[in-house]
Design an enzyme around this catalytic site. Structure first.
Site, PDB file in Angstrom:
ATOM      1  N   ASP A   1       0.873  -1.171   0.000  1.00  0.00           N
ATOM      2  CA  ASP A   1       0.000   0.000   0.000  1.00  0.00           C
ATOM      3  C   ASP A   1       0.910   1.221   0.000  1.00  0.00           C
ATOM      4  O   ASP A   1       1.612   1.468   0.985  1.00  0.00           O
ATOM      5  CB  ASP A   1      -0.893  -0.018   1.246  1.00  0.00           C
TER       6      ASP A   1
ATOM      7  N   SER B   1       5.464 -11.597  15.642  1.00  0.00           N
ATOM      8  CA  SER B   1       6.129 -10.551  16.406  1.00  0.00           C
ATOM      9  C   SER B   1       6.422 -10.996  17.834  1.00  0.00           C
ATOM     10  O   SER B   1       5.628 -11.730  18.442  1.00  0.00           O
ATOM     11  CB  SER B   1       5.245  -9.305  16.443  1.00  0.00           C
TER      12      SER B   1
ATOM     13  N   TYR C   1      -2.219  -4.395  18.163  1.00  0.00           N
ATOM     14  CA  TYR C   1      -1.273  -4.970  17.210  1.00  0.00           C
ATOM     15  C   TYR C   1      -0.795  -6.338  17.680  1.00  0.00           C
ATOM     16  O   TYR C   1      -0.832  -7.324  16.929  1.00  0.00           O
ATOM     17  CB  TYR C   1      -0.067  -4.040  17.025  1.00  0.00           C
TER      18      TYR C   1
ATOM     19  N   LYS D   1       9.038   4.296   8.744  1.00  0.00           N
ATOM     20  CA  LYS D   1       8.345   3.768   9.910  1.00  0.00           C
ATOM     21  C   LYS D   1       8.186   4.786  11.045  1.00  0.00           C
ATOM     22  O   LYS D   1       7.468   4.538  12.009  1.00  0.00           O
ATOM     23  CB  LYS D   1       9.076   2.514  10.429  1.00  0.00           C
TER      24      LYS D   1
ATOM     25  N   PHE E   1      15.415   6.558  28.110  1.00  0.00           N
ATOM     26  CA  PHE E   1      14.543   6.569  29.274  1.00  0.00           C
ATOM     27  C   PHE E   1      15.330   6.324  30.556  1.00  0.00           C
ATOM     28  O   PHE E   1      16.282   5.543  30.584  1.00  0.00           O
ATOM     29  CB  PHE E   1      13.468   5.484  29.162  1.00  0.00           C
TER      30      PHE E   1
ATOM     31  N   GLY F   1      15.515   4.759  34.356  1.00  0.00           N
ATOM     32  CA  GLY F   1      15.193   3.404  34.787  1.00  0.00           C
ATOM     33  C   GLY F   1      13.726   3.239  35.125  1.00  0.00           C
ATOM     34  O   GLY F   1      13.065   4.153  35.602  1.00  0.00           O
TER      35      GLY F   1
END
Length: 321
Positions: free
Chosen positions: A32, A117, A141, A179, A202, A204
């Protein structure tokens, strides 16, 4: 004829490239291209035809698809946005569409190699083995992928052809530019370093130190090697983890980016509230089943893969051509 769904996408275009390197170009690319950026992924690739995914999905649904002899279908096409909470869309696209292709292949004994996945393991608290006791879906998902894996398990006893699913862990490499937020952390952090002179990670969470969250990073070339190994061994069916079996911290992989660029520092930022309870702080594939299937091509060491990919990002912006 070979079919690659999602052939203009990240892993799909890498499959087409590797097929071309083997001298194969009797390929039908299904995708697509609403996001026209994916056209760039097809640059320099040779294939017989392109078919829009909606047309292909409709013909698969009503049984009218007829394109001669099909040797194999690499099914990579899916909505992979883990932040998309439209469950109805996810199930129609990722589940129902995949079922139609599966039945098409089963009826004709066509090898069907599809993308699952590692998100099917949820938080990973129960491990990363290809069995129901380890499985958990934290978003639509992941649920769409898990539900299709469960359907495949029910269908396998009735299949006379190859059906193999691959639970991709954290795949990175060329051709993933489109993506955006779903692109690998290596792609995102390389660009961040080039633009801002630093990399943010990030703080902890869930018992992990700053930047200490662990991922099983696997280079896209190794993913394609796994797929081709199974294609060359049609007697193998089932659901398999597709990861290296070795975890690396975020701090480890960004050190490779900083080393390549020769500059940069790391800044730790608060963990987002929206991701709490929906985030995998640890992933490492259990490769026991993959190794038992005889896969023996190994995996590219992370440091080597990061260096190679950074070189492609520096030269062509992350594209092969």
């Amino acid at each position: 004829m070979k079919i690659v769904t999602g052939g203009a996408g990240f892993i799909g275009s890498n499959i087409v490239k590797k097929l071309n390197e083997r001298g194969i170009d009797d390929i039908i690319v299904i995708d697509d291209l609403t996001d026209g950026r994916k056209c760039r992924n097809l640059q320099g690739l040779d294939f017989f035809d392109y078919i829009d995914y909606e047309v292909f999905a409709g013909e698969m649904a009503d049984g009218s698809f007829d394109y001669g002899t099909i040797d194999v279908i690499f099914h990579e096409g899916a909505c992979s946005d883990t932040m998309n909470y439209d469950g109805r869309y996810m199930m129609k696209n990722n589940y129902e569409g995949s079922k139609n292709i599966l039945h098409y292949c089963m009826e004709r004994k066509i090898p069907f190699l599809y993308a699952s996945s590692a998100s099917t393991y949820g938080s990973g608290k129960n491990g990363f083995r290809e069995e129901p006791a380890c499985e958990e879906a934290l978003n639509p998902y992941a649920y769409s992928k898990l539900q299709f894996d469960r359907y495949v398990r029910r269908m396998l006893p009735f299949s006379q052809g190859q059906v193999a699913g691959f639970r991709y862990f954290n795949v990175f490499g060329p051709q993933e530019n489109h993506k955006d937020r779903m692109a690998s952390l290596i792609f995102q952090k390389y660009r961040e370093l080039r633009e801002k002179g630093k990399i943010t990670l990030f703080e902890g969470t869930a018992g992990y130190e700053n930047g200490g969250q662990i991922r099983d990073f696997i280079y896209v070339n190794d993913v394609v090697n796994v797929l081709f190994y199974f294609w060359e061994h049609p007697e193998l069916s089932g659901i398999y983890n597709c990861g290296t079996g070795k975890g690396h911290t975020f701090n480890e992989f960004v050190s490779g980016i900083i080393s390549y660029c020769g500059k940069g520092s790391v800044e730790y930022v608060p963990f987002p509230e929206i991701l709490k309870g929906k985030y995998q702080s640890y992933t490492t594939a259990d490769t026991t089943k993959l190794m038992a299937a005889g896969y023996d091509k190994g995996f590219t060491p992370l440091e080597e893969a990061v260096k190679e990919y950074c070189g492609i990002l520096a030269k062509n912006g992350g594209y092969y051509a």
